[in-house]
Design a protein around this motif. Structure first.
Motif, short mmCIF file in Angstrom:
data_model
loop_
_atom_site.label_atom_id
_atom_site.label_comp_id
_atom_site.label_asym_id
_atom_site.label_seq_id
_atom_site.Cartn_x
_atom_site.Cartn_y
_atom_site.Cartn_z
N HIS A 1 0.81 -1.22 0.00
CA HIS A 1 0.00 0.00 0.00
C HIS A 1 0.85 1.27 0.00
CE1 HIS A 1 -3.37 -2.69 1.02
NE2 HIS A 1 -4.13 -1.73 0.52
N GLY A 2 2.18 1.14 0.01
CA GLY A 2 3.03 2.30 -0.23
C GLY A 2 3.50 3.05 1.00
N VAL A 3 3.62 2.38 2.14
CA VAL A 3 4.06 3.07 3.36
C VAL A 3 5.55 3.40 3.31
CG1 VAL A 3 2.25 1.95 4.71
CG2 VAL A 3 4.56 0.95 4.65
N ASP A 4 5.96 4.34 4.16
CA ASP A 4 7.37 4.73 4.27
C ASP A 4 8.08 4.04 5.42
OD1 ASP A 4 7.28 6.80 2.19
OD2 ASP A 4 6.02 7.90 3.60
N LEU A 5 7.31 3.53 6.37
CA LEU A 5 7.88 2.87 7.55
C LEU A 5 6.84 1.91 8.10
CD1 LEU A 5 7.38 4.77 10.80
CD2 LEU A 5 6.86 5.98 8.69
N ILE A 6 7.26 1.09 9.04
CA ILE A 6 6.37 0.14 9.70
C ILE A 6 6.23 0.53 11.17
CG2 ILE A 6 5.98 -2.27 10.34
CD1 ILE A 6 5.78 -1.73 7.32
N LYS A 7 5.00 0.59 11.66
CA LYS A 7 4.74 0.89 13.07
C LYS A 7 4.15 -0.36 13.72
CE LYS A 7 3.53 3.07 16.93
NZ LYS A 7 2.44 4.07 16.90
N ILE A 8 4.77 -0.79 14.83
CA ILE A 8 4.30 -1.99 15.52
C ILE A 8 3.95 -1.66 16.97
CG2 ILE A 8 5.72 -3.44 14.04
CD1 ILE A 8 7.58 -3.93 16.42
N CYS A 9 3.10 -2.48 17.55
CA CYS A 9 2.70 -2.31 18.95
C CYS A 9 3.20 -3.51 19.75
CB CYS A 9 1.19 -2.18 19.06
SG CYS A 9 0.55 -0.73 18.19
N VAL A 10 4.28 -3.30 20.47
CA VAL A 10 4.90 -4.38 21.23
C VAL A 10 4.20 -4.58 22.57
CG1 VAL A 10 7.07 -5.17 22.27
CG2 VAL A 10 7.10 -4.02 20.06
N THR A 11 3.65 -3.50 23.12
CA THR A 11 2.91 -3.58 24.37
C THR A 11 1.54 -2.94 24.22
OG1 THR A 11 3.54 -1.44 25.34
CG2 THR A 11 5.11 -3.27 25.61
N GLY A 12 0.74 -3.05 25.27
CA GLY A 12 -0.52 -2.34 25.31
C GLY A 12 -0.31 -0.85 25.38
N GLY A 13 -1.41 -0.08 25.26
CA GLY A 13 -1.33 1.38 25.31
C GLY A 13 -2.36 1.94 26.26
N VAL A 14 -2.23 3.23 26.53
CA VAL A 14 -3.09 3.88 27.52
C VAL A 14 -4.53 4.03 27.00
CG1 VAL A 14 -3.52 6.05 28.74
CG2 VAL A 14 -1.20 5.12 28.64
N THR A 15 -4.68 4.42 25.75
CA THR A 15 -6.00 4.84 25.28
C THR A 15 -7.02 3.71 25.25
OG1 THR A 15 -5.19 4.55 23.02
CG2 THR A 15 -5.20 6.80 23.91
N ASP A 16 -6.58 2.47 25.00
CA ASP A 16 -7.55 1.38 24.92
C ASP A 16 -7.36 0.32 25.99
OD1 ASP A 16 -5.18 0.47 23.84
OD2 ASP A 16 -6.01 -0.17 21.92
N ALA A 17 -6.60 0.64 27.04
CA ALA A 17 -6.41 -0.31 28.14
C ALA A 17 -7.68 -0.42 28.98
CB ALA A 17 -5.24 0.11 29.01
N LYS A 18 -8.02 -1.62 29.37
CA LYS A 18 -9.23 -1.85 30.17
C LYS A 18 -8.94 -1.93 31.67
CE LYS A 18 -11.95 -2.40 26.54
NZ LYS A 18 -10.97 -2.20 25.46
#
Length: 441
Positions: free
Chosen positions: A189-206
């Motif tokens: 799809h033509g991206v310039d870099l790859i972004k990965i999520c190795v851990t959970g995050g604040v915004t969607d943590a339950k």
């Protein structure tokens, strides 16, 4: 693209390298191709007759800011993800993932990108958007459809089942080969870099502690990095715990986004990472994204007690990592996490101010981080990040000296990106956010 040629005279130049200091009463020539042709004293150069001369009358000129961590889908107004899974799924499938929804989304993203540009951010790295709308926006800018910032884009996150950003903002994979496939999908799809999520995050943590919970394995991260690096793409890793940082570094990521407290093994891996594209990994903290939710009462921020506590835990550990990075000479850049609650696209100066207040850095140091260092980290230093002959004319003009007061960056007189001049930049601010942030200090 051919642009007009300009001669900026009588300007005080900040090159982007803290060791060069301030050069007073300088002239900068910008040619028709949007590149810096000459920097020096006016009496030492011949200004061609067709160049438009702009007398800066003692104002300050510096490289355009580079924001290494942004999202364009939102503008910094407070938002919450407290809706039920069913509501989120309905909104995603029947509103956002429609022709109309995508049209509205890309218009909002364009508006946010232009807000950042008019505030002096000439280069942005977008690290997670919906439906490759960031790719489309970058392509519009590169095709000269409109004058926008230099954009580096990542498309969807790569995450795991139940992981940060999944399933709406991420491609999901639960093995090294599935992760590798998702890299290939993003690349297609033509991206310039790859972004990965190795851990959970604040915004969607339950629950409390979920923000830094380990989600990817070393094998999965290694597969992603191998697939990306073989075609020269960098990998940025969302990480909010010490063990997450260790996994990401061992897998070979190029930047740690947010970060966490380090130990000796982690410090060594940052500085000498044989699996990273350039042999080292840089840290991109986002202090201002966590600070309001961590420090202000929930009656003001309107976040849940869980978000507040996760923000506090993440911010505390992230700030420790900043101090450790400074102490041990780890390469560190600047990203704001713009789009998150209370982080607008026009207030990058607040992040720099935060480094100065909480980590003791000088104005010269944070300006270099936001220009020259960020350009090096993102791999765009050949054409931007400093004011040098041959580089693109990405620059901003300020009324006051940011080396004396970093808040001078909050009011930009002129912006130039790739030689395109914005003579009177205009930013629409969000008063309720500004008022809240001004009250923090």
């Amino acid at each position: 693209m051919m642009t007009k040629a300009y001669a900026f005279t009588n300007g005080n130049v900040i090159h982007g390298d803290q060791h060069q200091g301030l050069a007073k009463n300088m002239t900068i020539l910008v040619d028709e191709h949007g590149r810096i042709q000459q920097i020096g004293k006016e009496h030492d150069m011949d200004i061609p007759a067709h160049y438009e001369t702009i007398d800066l009358a003692g104002k300050y000129v510096m490289p355009g800011l580079i924001n290494a961590h942004v999202h364009l889908f939102a503008d910094g107004k407070p938002f919450t993800l407290s809706a039920s899974e069913g509501m989120l799924q309905f909104a995603y499938n029947h509103i956002l993932n429609t022709k109309f929804g995508k049209s509205v989304l890309i218009k909002r993203m364009k508006r946010n990108a232009l807000t950042a540009l008019h505030a002096g951010v000439t280069t942005m790295r977008s690290v997670g958007e919906f439906f490759y709308t960031d790719v489309a926006l970058r392509d519009e800018i590169n095709a000269n459809t409109f004058v926008g910032p230099n954009l580096l884009v990542s498309g969807f996150f790569l995450s795991v089942t139940g992981g940060h950003g999944a399933p709406y903002l991420a491609l999901v994979g639960d093995s090294p080969w599935e992760a590798r496939k998702n890299v290939r999908i993003n690349v297609k799809h033509g991206v310039d870099l790859i972004k990965i999520c190795v851990t959970g995050g604040v915004t969607d943590a339950k629950m409390v502690g979920e923000a830094g919970r380990l989600q990817m394995t070393v094998d999965e991260v290694t597969a992603i990095c191998d697939e990306a690096h073989k075609i020269g793409l960098r990998v940025a890793a969302h990480v909010e715990s010490t063990e997450g940082v260790r996994v990401a570094l061992k897998g070979g990521v190029d930047t740690i986004e947010h970060g966490a407290e380090m130990d000796d093994e982690i410090i060594d891996l940052y500085k000498n990472n044989p699996n990273a594209l350039n042999g080292y990994t840089a840290l991109i903290p986002t202090l201002q994204a966590a600070y309001p939710s961590a420090s202000l009462d929930t009656s003001v921020t309107k976040v849940s007690a869980t978000v507040k506590e996760n923000s506090r835990l993440v911010y505390t550990s992230m700030l420790k990592s900043v101090h450790q990075a400074i102490e041990h000479g780890i390469t560190m850049g600047v990203g704001t996490d713009a789009a998150m609650p209370f982080v607008t696209h026009y207030d990058m100066w607040r992040e720099l101010d935060h480094y100065m207040r909480q980590a003791g850095l000088s104005t010269a140091q944070v300006i270099e981080m936001a220009t020259r260092t960020n350009a090096n980290i993102l791999g765009v230093d050949e054409f931007t990040g400093t004011l040098e002959v041959g580089k693109n004319a990405d620059l901003i003009v300020l009324e006051h000296n940011p080396l004396e007061r970093i808040e001078a960056l909050s009011n930009v007189n002129m912006v130039m990106v790739n030689g395109n001049l914005i003579p009177t930049p205009s930013v629409t601010r969000i008063p309720e956010v500004d008022q809240l942030l001004n009250s923090v200090w």
